[in-house]
Design a protein around this motif. Structure first.
Motif, PDB file in Angstrom:
ATOM      1  N   LEU A  48     -11.179  26.846 -26.596  1.00 38.15           N
ATOM      2  CA  LEU A  48     -12.257  27.000 -27.575  1.00 38.15           C
ATOM      3  C   LEU A  48     -11.731  26.881 -28.995  1.00 38.15           C
ATOM      4  O   LEU A  48     -12.393  26.356 -29.881  1.00 38.15           O
ATOM      5  CB  LEU A  48     -12.948  28.355 -27.384  1.00 38.15           C
ATOM      6  CG  LEU A  48     -13.773  28.531 -26.127  1.00 38.15           C
ATOM      7  CD1 LEU A  48     -14.296  29.946 -26.017  1.00 38.15           C
ATOM      8  CD2 LEU A  48     -14.939  27.550 -26.102  1.00 38.15           C
ATOM      9  N   VAL A  49     -10.524  27.391 -29.216  1.00 41.76           N
ATOM     10  CA  VAL A  49      -9.957  27.394 -30.566  1.00 41.76           C
ATOM     11  C   VAL A  49      -9.384  26.021 -30.924  1.00 41.76           C
ATOM     12  O   VAL A  49      -9.352  25.633 -32.084  1.00 41.76           O
ATOM     13  CB  VAL A  49      -8.865  28.490 -30.648  1.00 41.76           C
ATOM     14  CG1 VAL A  49      -7.969  28.282 -31.832  1.00 41.76           C
ATOM     15  CG2 VAL A  49      -9.504  29.858 -30.708  1.00 41.76           C
ATOM     16  N   ALA A  75     -11.020  23.374 -33.600  1.00 37.18           N
ATOM     17  CA  ALA A  75     -10.967  23.855 -34.985  1.00 37.18           C
ATOM     18  C   ALA A  75      -9.534  23.826 -35.493  1.00 37.18           C
ATOM     19  O   ALA A  75      -9.268  23.433 -36.632  1.00 37.18           O
ATOM     20  CB  ALA A  75     -11.535  25.273 -35.077  1.00 37.18           C
ATOM     21  N   TYR A 119      -8.123  29.532 -25.635  1.00 39.02           N
ATOM     22  CA  TYR A 119      -7.286  28.545 -26.332  1.00 39.02           C
ATOM     23  C   TYR A 119      -8.005  27.207 -26.436  1.00 39.02           C
ATOM     24  O   TYR A 119      -7.938  26.517 -27.453  1.00 39.02           O
ATOM     25  CB  TYR A 119      -5.944  28.378 -25.619  1.00 39.02           C
ATOM     26  CG  TYR A 119      -5.112  29.632 -25.676  1.00 39.02           C
ATOM     27  CD1 TYR A 119      -4.440  29.981 -26.850  1.00 39.02           C
ATOM     28  CD2 TYR A 119      -5.018  30.479 -24.590  1.00 39.02           C
ATOM     29  CE1 TYR A 119      -3.699  31.137 -26.933  1.00 39.02           C
ATOM     30  CE2 TYR A 119      -4.276  31.646 -24.651  1.00 39.02           C
ATOM     31  CZ  TYR A 119      -3.616  31.974 -25.826  1.00 39.02           C
ATOM     32  OH  TYR A 119      -2.892  33.127 -25.907  1.00 39.02           O
TER      33      TYR A 119
END
Lengths: 316, 282
Positions: free
Chosen positions: A31-32, A35, A29
């Motif tokens: 990492l996302v 973006a 989560y």
């Protein structure tokens, strides 16, 4: 061309989710997140604004910011759909899209087959010429074409006047709407054929020579081979390319706008992209412009449904 | 049979060369005209080869008074800022979706794909209103916010393919040999991903560097023009008696196009593959 292997490569396949430490659960989560936030700000919010405002009317006071726009439900949509000008532009855009995309596909597939048939050096020359045209930035493309079709010294008028009985010196292609769109379509076809031709050629190289040899031993003619063996194998690529062309040619904005710079503007020379722009930023009719943009969006999503499904398949 | 085949091939070859000539002609004509003076270009008969040409058009066009230098600066700043954020964000996202299973992964993937399909041209008005209400019209930050969001989906999707191409077993092997997970990633996976990062970066660069439509809406001030906007206005700047000086305009086009053409040739193969890869594999 090497294709990255699509083998699933997940480190996290263990089914015992509940036993994982919290940090490990949160990691994807985190990492996302960047973006996701960037997308929500740059795309999500404007999209939401657009949907919301397609239901609001910007009266005169609202256009000048002294009153807030009025909530009118579907009135913008019904106004547009009962407006002759909007239909005129919608139909023009659809015809333009259909002709341009079909021409691009026909020429692209034809040239890919030609590349397959000729010797190596002829193929390489053709491919390099295509790449150079493809790589041109849109504004540079349009500027160069503006010079090519220039009415006084344009080389196209000069060369066409070689044809006996034709005198085009001084002819302005951008006055008559039909030739205006013809020029626009020609430029887009010129710029899009390389992508189609090279992609189809890449797909053609995947048709195995064993299958073709077997077919020719069985007495298949060249035409039969094309229809029965080559086409079925490359059909998925062609479908996707055609869809992409349709989508791109429906939303064409820059080329038309820049051609209008060289010639003249106005609804006579508008397609959907430039029309929405003139409604919104030209006349401050943000409600109507949003509704028109939503109609274009529905069209595009409808067209791209197949492509989206293919990409999702690739993910699995 | 054999001679018939070679004759056919030869005719095909000549045909292919003629088509190549037609396709490359506009690019050639741009370069050719950029070396010719306005007097030569105004002649009724075109000059086909730039013998005796000069670099004068380039000199005039690159002069700061034309706005070239400030536009170059603007383009470079916007591109670098957008690229930096786009690559980092897209890379992290690509890692998440290709190396982890998590709740919401599917929705995220669907969102990434659907956003790629949304017509940017139909979102201008909304993006214009948003940026103008933030007071960021004519600023680097304002347009970069939109560019980052526009370029992330495709970049992320492209990088996902590259990350998935590096087998996770390699990392696991390094971890068995005593690396931490992060160490294994940095020493094993990251170097293998470098070509993919370069390709995606160049792709994103081309998108942002060439963008015209949104820039024409958000950057209306003369001092905030990017190179495509500068080129658009060049035919007005180099106007002689109501008629553009096409030699100068073509020199401007060459300046805008050449860096892109070079970068483009580097990554072309991977781009074609990124867009139709799924279909080719079936």
């Amino acid at each position: 061309m090497t294709t990255p292997a699509m083998t699933p490569s997940r480190l996290d396949d263990s089914p015992a989710v509940s036993k994982k430490p919290l940090g490990k659960i949160l990691l994807p989560y985190l990492l996302v997140l960047p973006a996701l936030v960037a997308l929500l700000v740059g795309m999500g919010y404007p999209l939401g604004w657009q949907v919301f405002n397609s239901f609001r009317e910007y009266g005169l006071a609202a256009q000048f910011g002294t009153a807030s726009p009025e909530w009118v439900w579907f009135e913008n949509y019904t106004t547009l759909l009962s407006d002759g000008t909007f239909w005129f532009i919608l139909v023009k855009s659809i015809v333009f899209m259909a002709i341009t995309a079909s021409m691009t596909m026909i020429l692209g597939i034809g040239l890919a087959l030609l590349m397959k048939a000729v010797s190596r050096w002829a193929r390489l020359t053709l491919q390099i010429a295509m790449l150079l045209a493809w790589a041109m930035p849109i504004v540079a493309q349009m500027t160069v074409w503006g010079w090519l079709i220039d009415k006084r010294n344009g080389v196209i008028n000069y060369v066409l006047s070689w044809i006996p009985g034709v005198d085009l010196i001084g002819h302005d292609w951008l006055v008559n709407p039909i030739t205006f769109y013809g020029i626009g379509s020609t430029i887009i076809v010129w710029a899009s054929v390389p992508f189609v031709a090279l992609s189809v050629y890449a797909a053609l190289t995947q048709v195995s020579s064993e299958v073709k040899e077997a077919a020719s031993l069985d007495g298949a003619s060249g035409w039969q081979m094309l229809r029965r063996i080559t086409m079925p194998i490359i059909r998925p690529v062609i479908t996707i390319l055609f869809l992409l062309q349709l989508i791109w040619d429906l939303r064409v904005y820059a080329q038309i706008r820049l051609l209008q710079d060289f010639g003249a503007g106005g609804t006579k020379y508008d397609l959907l992209g430039t029309y929405i722009y003139s409604l919104g930023i030209g006349q401050n009719q943000f409600g109507l412009a949003s509704a028109a943009a939503m109609i274009v969006m529905f069209f595009t999503i409808g067209l791209s449904w197949y492509y989206v499904r293919q990409l999702l398949k690739e993910d699995n | 049979m054999n001679t018939k085949k070679t004759t056919g091939r030869r005719i095909g070859g000549i045909f292919a060369l003629l088509i190549a000539l037609v396709w490359v002609f506009p690019v050639y004509w741009m370069i050719n005209s950029s070396f010719l003076s306005s007097a030569t270009l105004a002649q009724l008969t075109p000059t086909w080869v730039p013998f005796g040409g000069t670099f004068n058009n380039y000199k005039t066009v690159m002069d700061p008074s034309s706005g070239f230098t400030s536009s170059l600066q603007m383009s470079v700043t916007i591109t670098l800022l957008s690229l930096l954020f786009c690559i980092v964000f897209a890379f992290l996202g690509a890692l998440a979706i290709s190396r982890f299973k998590f709740r919401g992964r599917k929705s995220f993937v669907v969102a990434i794909i659907v956003i790629q399909m949304l017509p940017a041209e139909a979102m201008f008005i909304a993006q214009y209103k948003m940026i103008s209400s933030l007071g960021l019209l004519n600023t680097v930050v304002g347009i970069s916010i939109i560019y980052i969001a526009t370029v992330i989906p495709f970049t992320l999707w492209m990088l996902r393919g590259f990350v998935a191409g590096v087998p996770a077993d390699l990392e696991e092997a390094a971890m068995v040999d005593g690396c931490t997970r992060f160490g294994a990633f940095m020493r094993v996976t990251f170097p293998l991903l470098a070509p993919g990062l370069v390709a995606s970066g160049v792709y994103a660069f081309i998108q942002v560097w060439n963008e015209f439509a949104l820039a024409s809406v958000l950057l209306t001030d003369e001092s905030s023009r990017t190179l495509p906007l500068w080129l658009r206005r060049l035919s007005e700047f180099s106007n002689v008696g109501g008629y553009p000086n096409w030699g100068e305009v073509m020199a401007g086009s060459v300046l805008v196009a050449v860096p892109v053409i070079i970068f483009f040739l580097i990554v072309q193969g991977r781009m074609t593959q990124g867009m139709v890869g799924g279909a080719v594999k079936g």
